[in-house]
Design a protein around this motif. Structure first.
Motif, PDB file in Angstrom:
ATOM      1  N   GLY A   2       0.067   0.348   8.995  1.00  0.00           N
ATOM      2  CA  GLY A   2       0.217  -0.419   7.777  1.00  0.00           C
ATOM      3  C   GLY A   2      -0.293  -1.837   7.976  1.00  0.00           C
ATOM      4  N   TYR A   3       0.085  -2.407   9.079  1.00  0.00           N
ATOM      5  CA  TYR A   3      -0.264  -3.804   9.321  1.00  0.00           C
ATOM      6  C   TYR A   3      -1.741  -3.953   9.699  1.00  0.00           C
ATOM      7  CZ  TYR A   3       0.579  -8.634  10.829  1.00  0.00           C
ATOM      8  OH  TYR A   3       0.563  -9.994  10.946  1.00  0.00           O
ATOM      9  N   ARG A  38       0.827  -1.204   0.000  1.00  0.00           N
ATOM     10  CA  ARG A  38       0.000   0.000   0.000  1.00  0.00           C
ATOM     11  C   ARG A  38       0.863   1.256   0.000  1.00  0.00           C
ATOM     12  NH1 ARG A  38      -5.005  -1.049   4.144  1.00  0.00           N
ATOM     13  NH2 ARG A  38      -3.325  -1.376   5.651  1.00  0.00           N
ATOM     14  N   GLY A  39       0.390   2.263  -0.669  1.00  0.00           N
ATOM     15  CA  GLY A  39       1.055   3.572  -0.648  1.00  0.00           C
ATOM     16  C   GLY A  39       0.614   4.358   0.572  1.00  0.00           C
ATOM     17  N   LEU A  40       1.118   5.563   0.676  1.00  0.00           N
ATOM     18  CA  LEU A  40       0.869   6.344   1.891  1.00  0.00           C
ATOM     19  C   LEU A  40       0.823   7.840   1.582  1.00  0.00           C
ATOM     20  CD1 LEU A  40       0.687   6.085   5.051  1.00  0.00           C
ATOM     21  CD2 LEU A  40       3.130   6.553   5.078  1.00  0.00           C
ATOM     22  N   VAL A  41      -0.178   8.489   2.124  1.00  0.00           N
ATOM     23  CA  VAL A  41      -0.223   9.961   2.113  1.00  0.00           C
ATOM     24  C   VAL A  41      -0.403  10.408   3.552  1.00  0.00           C
ATOM     25  CG1 VAL A  41      -1.631  11.970   1.516  1.00  0.00           C
ATOM     26  CG2 VAL A  41      -1.125  10.258  -0.221  1.00  0.00           C
ATOM     27  N   ILE A  83       0.773 -12.505  -1.407  1.00  0.00           N
ATOM     28  CA  ILE A  83       0.106 -11.743  -0.354  1.00  0.00           C
ATOM     29  C   ILE A  83       0.218 -10.255  -0.645  1.00  0.00           C
ATOM     30  CG2 ILE A  83       0.620 -13.545   1.337  1.00  0.00           C
ATOM     31  CD1 ILE A  83       2.813 -11.735   2.469  1.00  0.00           C
ATOM     32  N   GLY A  84      -0.476  -9.487   0.151  1.00  0.00           N
ATOM     33  CA  GLY A  84      -0.309  -8.039   0.109  1.00  0.00           C
ATOM     34  C   GLY A  84       0.455  -7.615   1.335  1.00  0.00           C
ATOM     35  N   MET A  85       0.886  -6.383   1.328  1.00  0.00           N
ATOM     36  CA  MET A  85       1.471  -5.835   2.548  1.00  0.00           C
ATOM     37  C   MET A  85       0.751  -4.548   2.846  1.00  0.00           C
ATOM     38  SD  MET A  85       5.541  -6.503   2.414  1.00  0.00           S
ATOM     39  CE  MET A  85       5.687  -5.852   4.086  1.00  0.00           C
ATOM     40  N   GLY A  86       0.376  -4.397   4.114  1.00  0.00           N
ATOM     41  CA  GLY A  86      -0.390  -3.213   4.463  1.00  0.00           C
ATOM     42  C   GLY A  86       0.438  -1.948   4.420  1.00  0.00           C
ATOM     43  N   GLY A  87       1.740  -2.100   4.632  1.00  0.00           N
ATOM     44  CA  GLY A  87       2.601  -0.924   4.709  1.00  0.00           C
ATOM     45  C   GLY A  87       3.393  -0.728   3.443  1.00  0.00           C
ATOM     46  N   SER A  88       4.203   0.326   3.483  1.00  0.00           N
ATOM     47  CA  SER A  88       4.996   0.699   2.333  1.00  0.00           C
ATOM     48  C   SER A  88       6.434   0.230   2.548  1.00  0.00           C
ATOM     49  CB  SER A  88       5.005   2.220   2.177  1.00  0.00           C
ATOM     50  OG  SER A  88       3.709   2.724   2.344  1.00  0.00           O
TER      51      SER A  88
END
Lengths: 466, 466
Positions: B223-224, A204-207, A402-407
């Motif tokens: 993120g997690y 995921r990206g982040l703002v 899988i996905g990753m929640g963080g960047s």
């Protein structure tokens, strides 16, 4: 015995040698955040340069304003071999509180956790020296058995990952031509579980945004002014409460532009992983998914965008009570992005939304904190498919995507600055206690990690041949 | 010349003597919050005991766990004279920052502000020594001219008002029979403006609550966990945002029970005072009333109940950014009450409301911070009417009946513990800079303040005769 089988077998017979080499590296206290350890960081980098030089790489330390980079090149066996860039980091976290370590952090050892389960102890064993050495030792096995590497390999090890990688982006920009490859291999992530390798296909990206609401030009007495004067905490609460609708969706205009639904077969794969809301949230004392309704916690955290308030402050927050109407209140808000969501469009939509809720006699100021788009490898990408097969051949369970929640900023930089996709494969486990006392790395992760890279390099080389 | 005229005239001819006596009291640095000045507090109390004894009062210092009380009794001229309790305080605020004083804080002086406008300078000149001495000197004039006082007078001066009056309530409880009178006279408030005396007929009550929302059992990485785990700041924002509806009314069940509409003639009187939203809010950089729609700022702040968030905190609030989902978030919320609103019912309604918005896997804890009902003298009360006429006779403009947005605990205690109504009349001005450097009190306030009390005492005695 095929070439591949011979290379794999070599790791089995020389595991103790590989382990001793890893221990040598683990003994170097290359703590990047503490200037007192600067020479040790350099020593760790130099140790890697020497190790890679032994394997036929052209390797050198490259100075940066911080700790040096290790850059190494190997031409590979054939001129048309695919070119991969392998990334890892040789720096480690500090060891405080040192009294909580059961073994000395820089005196690595092999311990038996339970019958048949051995772990490597020490700071950096999992993050990231143990992981990067799986690749170095994979190269060693290949070199020893076949005389060369099946791919053209460039290696980049940095020494500032635990300090926010301040030199990395400028270094990539300055050396883009040298470092650009067909794809990047990044070994700094976890398996799904001890038997199931994982490929992180989405990050995921982040703002980040900080907003400060200003109402009156001073703090006011709530007796004298209460009921007439604007209260910036009320305004802020309305803004933040309105960010989500009753179904947990983010309300900003155009927020879901560029968000694609995850393919059904991927969702089905995730459903087999057994991560229930009760299990996942139960670990931290919760039980009810609070996000978008109708989606699993894995989809919520891996494949859906979010808005989270990370901090809020305003008015009197000390002991007791003060009947004040604050002049200001502020909050830090972050958005996790997926798919093709545009960070600058999200930021603009948020600011417009906030401004629409600020009364005309109050004001708001914004402060941007970073913005990076999501990274999403197409689930049908050949790179993913190749790696998945190779990993599935090695481990008891098939590899999962899988996905990753963080960047992971480096992945975005590889994409943006070098135009490369990244393959994120790592062999850590969730209980490796990275960043904490008693960090460990499974011996199986180290051993099968090496074997995994051997299989991946072989598969990538074969794919090129197709 | 009537008795009253003669008494009034006496204050005119002996103003300098009264002033010199006030200066004596102002020279005593009776700062109650600083233990170093404990002896000075006692000295101020003793000075008042001596002064009152000279006027025929039976006066003494009464010890408390803190600074002593001054209690004095005068029987009045006739056995059936009404009995009033006069309250004031002899302690003063600290003087920091002392370098900002243009005259020494404990060396009072008379200065000409502008042609014809003289002020008394010094700490305590307005709060509250100058004010309480208007009453003492009124008694002196009466005693000198007529030989007695027209009412039976009990005086209570405390020395801890600037320290939160910790001894006052126990003292009232322990001495209720001695202190109970027909009504209390409290001289610690302001005029409406320099020409217009004011009687504070309504004081808003107060309920304070601190709430803490707990979600996960630790801080989480956004993120997690972001998108699945409950965020206590979101929950808190929804709670606080929902406290008011679009018209600025408080949404709690039963919140307006016991709230009475202010009589039309009072609202009309307030409309003549010229306090516009623009003027009132403009002083603090605002312009738009944020409270209940359709009501003037005076009604909003004097006669309507409110809910205000006085403080909020949660998550990361330092420099920069941290992508955390906090375990906890908390807020301090206060309610200003009017009319017959029940503090405990308001507190219960608030708690029920909050609990209804906390998800089942999260929790909330409450901490009560004080609760006091509003004080509202009936606008047609004979006490108010009598005082209003007396004041209107003295000053250029008729007296106005106003509200006060805040609470004065002593008034509630008089009501609750002694069953007395309080008449709040004071002669301070908004620019007296109480609690700040360069505190002053208008000479006119001091002089006409004495004359006002003389008129009020005379009127109360006459009313009794009716």
């Amino acid at each position: 015995m095929s070439d591949l089988s011979a290379v794999l077998a070599h790791t089995d017979t020389t595991l103790n040698v590989s382990l001793e080499r890893l221990f040598e590296l683990l003994r170097i206290p290359s703590i990047s955040t503490d200037p007192a350890f600067a020479a040790e960081c350099r020593r760790a980098g130099q140790w890697l340069v020497d190790a890679l030089t032994e394997l036929g790489f052209t390797a050198e330390l490259r100075d940066t304003p911080g700790h040096p980079m290790v850059v190494a090149h190997h031409p590979g066996a054939t001129a048309d071999a695919p070119h991969v860039l392998f990334y890892g980091h040789y720096d480690v976290q500090p060891v405080d509180p040192v009294e909580q370590w059961q073994t000395a952090p820089f005196e690595p050892s092999l311990r038996e956790y339970s019958p048949g389960r051995k772990v490597i102890t020490g700071r950096g064993s999992a993050d990231d020296k143990g992981q990067l050495m799986t690749f170095v030792e994979a190269c060693r096995a290949y070199k020893t058995v076949s005389g060369s590497l099946p791919c053209r390999v460039t290696i980049l090890f940095e020494g500032e990952e635990e300090s926010g990688s301040p030199s990395l982006k400028p270094f990539l920009e300055a050396n883009a031509a040298e470092l650009r490859a067909d794809c990047a291999l990044v070994c700094d992530t976890n398996m799904w579980d001890a038997d199931t390798p994982a490929i992180s296909a989405g990050l995921r990206g982040l703002v980040g945004e900080q907003i400060t609401i200003t109402a009156a030009d001073r703090d006011l007495h709530s007796g004298y002014f209460g009921g007439a004067a604007a209260n910036p905490i009320h305004i802020l609460a309305r803004i933040l409460a309105g960010l989500h609708d009753a179904d947990g969706r983010v309300t900003l205009d155009g927020f879901y532009d560029g968000v694609e639904e995850t393919p059904a077969e991927i969702l089905a794969m995730w459903d087999t992983l057994g991560r229930t809301a009760e299990g996942f949230l139960g670990e931290v004392g919760l039980s009810i998914p609070s996000g978008e309704k109708g989606r699993s916690v894995l989809e919520q955290t891996w494949a859906r965008p979010t808005a989270e308030v990370n901090g809020i402050i305003g008015g009197y927050t000390g002991e007791g009570f003060k009947t004040v109407i604050a002049a200001q209140a502020s909050a830090k808000v972050s958005f996790r992005l997926v798919g093709k969501q545009d960070p600058s469009a999200i930021r603009a939509a948020f600011r417009a939304y906030v401004e629409s809720l600020v009364p005309a006699d109050c004001s708001v100021s914004f402060h941007a904190h970073g913005g990076s788009p999501a990274i999403q490898l197409p689930y049908d990408s050949p790179l993913l498919g190749t790696a998945r097969e190779a990993l599935s051949d090695e481990w008891p369970q098939p590899a999962v995507m899988i996905g990753m929640g963080g960047s992971i900023p480096i992945v975005g930089d590889f994409q943006t600055l070098l135009g490369m996709e990244s393959l994120l494969v790592g062999f850590g486990l969730a209980d490796d206690r990275i960043h904490s006392p008693n960090e460990k790395y499974e011996l199986q992760s180290f051993h099968k990690g090496m074997r995994s890279w051997i299989r991946i390099l072989a598969a990538l080389a074969e794919r090129k041949d197709d």
